[in-house]
Structure formats: structure tokens, C-alpha cells
Design an enzyme around this catalytic site. Structure first.
Site, PDB file in Angstrom:
ATOM      1  CB  ILE A  78      -0.935   0.011   1.227  1.00  0.00           C
ATOM      2  CG1 ILE A  78      -1.914  -1.161   1.166  1.00  0.00           C
ATOM      3  CG2 ILE A  78      -1.698   1.328   1.319  1.00  0.00           C
ATOM      4  CD1 ILE A  78      -2.699  -1.376   2.443  1.00  0.00           C
ATOM      5  CE1 TYR A 232      -1.632  -5.238  11.826  1.00  0.00           C
ATOM      6  CE2 TYR A 232      -3.856  -6.147  11.736  1.00  0.00           C
ATOM      7  CZ  TYR A 232      -2.872  -5.318  11.221  1.00  0.00           C
ATOM      8  OH  TYR A 232      -3.137  -4.555  10.095  1.00  0.00           O
ATOM      9  CE  LYS A 236      -2.180  -1.822  12.083  1.00  0.00           C
ATOM     10  NZ  LYS A 236      -1.505  -0.720  11.379  1.00  0.00           N
ATOM     11  CB  THR A 269       0.160  -6.041   1.031  1.00  0.00           C
ATOM     12  OG1 THR A 269      -0.115  -6.295   2.417  1.00  0.00           O
ATOM     13  CG2 THR A 269      -0.809  -5.019   0.485  1.00  0.00           C
TER      14      THR A 269
END
Length: 353
Positions: A78, A232, A236, A269
Site C-alpha cells: 500500500i 496486531y 491497531k 500485500t
């Protein structure tokens, strides 16, 4: 016949679960299974949202030759497509990356750097190393008295347990704490760039998994019960809480700076390298967003005129998206902010020191 159909459906569900787990390993506890089930639900909801709002997921690029953008990462996925779009706007783009030469080559593979009117500068940065963050910030502050946009973009996902040189869990350090420090150090330059009707902007690249995150203040590194998916989602959620509280501080001082958190979408990705999805790359090509599409909302957050002055928001597919209930509580947002300042021994956030 009904039994056979039931077995087929069950088999497909099991197969789907196995190829979309956040890890290649089998969950070993109820906590890990529960985390995986939450990710399954959010992943499906995210894919549906990406499909449902395809027509809205657009960003209009326009020339901005006088603006300077700083982005962490940007040499792949990205980030690389974000840089491509910023250069198309004729902006000066400063990339903070581990391998500056490699990053310039990667950008050069998709952008003719001899023809673009945008300027590309690649500087060394390891956002998971606090010393590297400070060195990078000092170098940038000396070169650029004004910064129009800061993209806190670099990140990792579902990685095995690892402590950084500063003894922080890698997701927490790279996805959140390093960017928290970088923003603190560059905030004077962002304030200097913002003006009435044209705010400087800070874009925190988060994820929809903030919705299932929780901040474990008693064990921020997850030493007692580490699981990649939980680490994770914690990082976030931290980005969202940070976005909300920092905006409240900037509003109180009437700074022309706005902070926006972004979910790029479910994007194909290399971030998925540690997940089970690597076994079915063709399915990612079919169902996931391309990196170019993933970059749209991030760039939208940085340059879209219609959201001028709308700080503290969370965007998904170039529109408002749902975020964790904790981020709606000023008290909970401030708690993480103060906790982070204590970790980094910051007495006055945003003074660049």
C-alpha cells in the site's frame, strides 16, 4: 442427502477457516481459537464492506507542488502506491525506510522519476527502533521547517513474538509506539505548515481489527499469553485511541492540524506473509483489494478538501467507518496517551523534544 449436504457445508467452512487463519499454526487455547473466530467474522465483514462501497472508494488527485509529505515505509504494498499518488500530485515525498536505496528503486519501477514533477527523498528509518526514530525526526526537522502531511504507515502483521531493542513487543513498537514518538517529534513542523482553511494532516494507517482489540496495560508486551492476532489488534486499537485524543489536544490549542485514522481495506500485500492465506494466493487475488485500491482511502484522508477540519475521524473506503467503543471514551483515549508518554518519558507532548 441432507446429511451429505451438511457435511459438504461443514467441510467448506473448516477449509475456509484453515486457509484464512492469522497464523500457519493451529490455535492451542480457547483464547487463540476465540481470536481466530473474531478475525474470521471481521475478515468476512471487511470483504463485504469493500465490495459494497466500491463505487465510493475513490480519491481525486490534484497538483500540490508546494506541499511536503513524510511517510514511514512506502517501499512496498500500500505504501508504495501511496507514494505513487503523492508524486502524481507533484508533492515532495520523504520516505522513512530501512533501505533507502531499495525504496528508491521500488518507486522507480512504477514511477518515471526523471519525468515526475514531484520530488522523492529516501531517508533511513527503523520505526521499531526509538533511537532511529529520533535520529530520523531530527534530520527531517532540520531540512523541513514545515511538513504538510505525516503518514504513519509502516507496520507488521501477525508476526511471531519478538522484542525490539527497546524491549517492546514488535507490533506495539512498530505499528504504534514508534509512530507516537515520531508524531511528537514532528508536530512543531506540522503546526507550522497548517493555516486557516488548510490544515496540516496526520494520517494513521490502522485497520478494521481495532474493533476486536484491547489494550493490556498489565502486560503490554503479551509476555504471559502472546498471540499474533491479539498483538496486531491491540496495536491497531492503540492507533485509534491515539488519533482521538491527539485531536482533542490540537483542538484545545486551536492548531491547524487534523488527525485521521484509516482502514485501507482487506488488501493483497506481503503483510499476510505470516498468515495461512499464503497457501491460497489466487483467492487473495480474487477477493482482496489491490495495493492501489488500498492506497486510495489513505491518500483521501491526506488531501480530500471535503473533510477539511474533520479531525479525529476513522475512514474506510473513503467514508466514515465503525470503530471500537473505547475510542468514543475520552477517558480511555487519554489513559493510553498518558501511558505512552510515561513509557517514552515525554513530559510535554508535541514540543519536538
Amino acid at each position: 442427502m441432507l446429511l451429505i449436504l451438511t457435511l459438504i457445508i461443514f467441510g467448506l467452512l473448516v477449509f475456509g477457516f484453515l486457509i484464512t487463519k492469522t497464523t500457519k499454526e493451529v490455535p492451542k487455547s480457547w483464547f487463540e481459537w476465540k481470536t481466530e473466530f473474531k478475525y474470521q467474522y471481521l475478515g468476512m465483514a471487511g470483504l463485504i464492506h469493500d465490495w459494497q462501497y466500491t463505487s465510493r472508494d475513490r480519491v481525486t488527485l490534484y497538483k500540490q507542488p508546494d506541499r511536503i509529505a513524510v511517510i514511514t515505509g512506502g517501499n512496498r504494498g500500500i505504501g508504495l502506491r501511496i507514494v505513487e499518488k503523492l508524486l502524481a500530485c507533484d508533492m515532495t515525498v520523504v520516505m522513512g525506510v530501512r533501505d533507502p536505496a531499495g525504496a528508491k528503486t521500488a518507486v522507480g519501477d512504477i514511477v518515471d522519476l526523471t519525468q515526475t514533477k514531484g520530488k522523492l527523498i529516501c531517508e533511513q528509518l527503523d520505526v521499531g527502533d526509538l533511537k532511529s526514530v529520533r535520529t530520523f525526526a531530527q534530520r527531517i526537522a532540520e531540512k523541513y521547517p514545515k511538513i504538510d502531511v505525516l503518514f504513519n504507515n509502516a507496520g507488521i502483521m501477525f508476526a511471531p513474538f519478538k522484542l525490539t531493542a527497546d524491549n517492546y513487543e514488535s507490533h506495539f513498537a512498530i505499528n504504534y509506539l514508534g509512530h507516537f514518538l515520531l508524531t511528537h517529534l514532528l508536530l512543531p513542523q506540522l503546526r507550522a505548515a497548517g493555516r486557516d482553511g488548510k490544515n496540516a494532516r496526520i494520517v494513521n494507517v490502522s485497520s478494521c481489527v481495532n474493533l476486536i482489540g484491547s489494550i493490556n496495560y498489565k502486560d503490554i508486551n503479551g509476555l504471559k499469553n502472546y498471540y499474533p492476532g491479539a498483538a496486531y489488534s491491540q496495536s491497531k486499537l492503540a492507533q485509534i485511541l491515539f488519533t482521538r485524543h491527539l485531536q482533542s489536544l490540537l483542538d484545545a490549542e486551536k492548531s491547524h492540524v487534523q488527525v485521521i485514522a484509516v482502514h485501507p481495506g482487506i488488501v493483497d500485500t506481503e503483510l499476510f506473509e505470516h498468515s495461512a492465506t499464503t497457501s491460497v494466493p489466487f483467492l487473495k487475488k480474487i477477493f482482496f483489494k489491490t495495493p492501489e485500491r488500498g492506497a486510495r482511502t489513505v491518500v483521501y484522508a491526506a488531501i480530500e478538501p471535503s473533510i477539511e477540519g474533520q479531525g479525529g475521524i476513522y475512514l474506510s473506503n473513503c467514508g466514515r467507518g465503525p470503530f471500537h467503543a473505547s475510542a468514543k471514551s475520552p477517558v480511555k483515549c487519554e489513559r493510553l496517551f498518558d501511558f505512552s508518554c510515561d513509557l517514552l518519558k515525554i513530559k510535554e507532548y508535541g514540543n519536538g523534544k
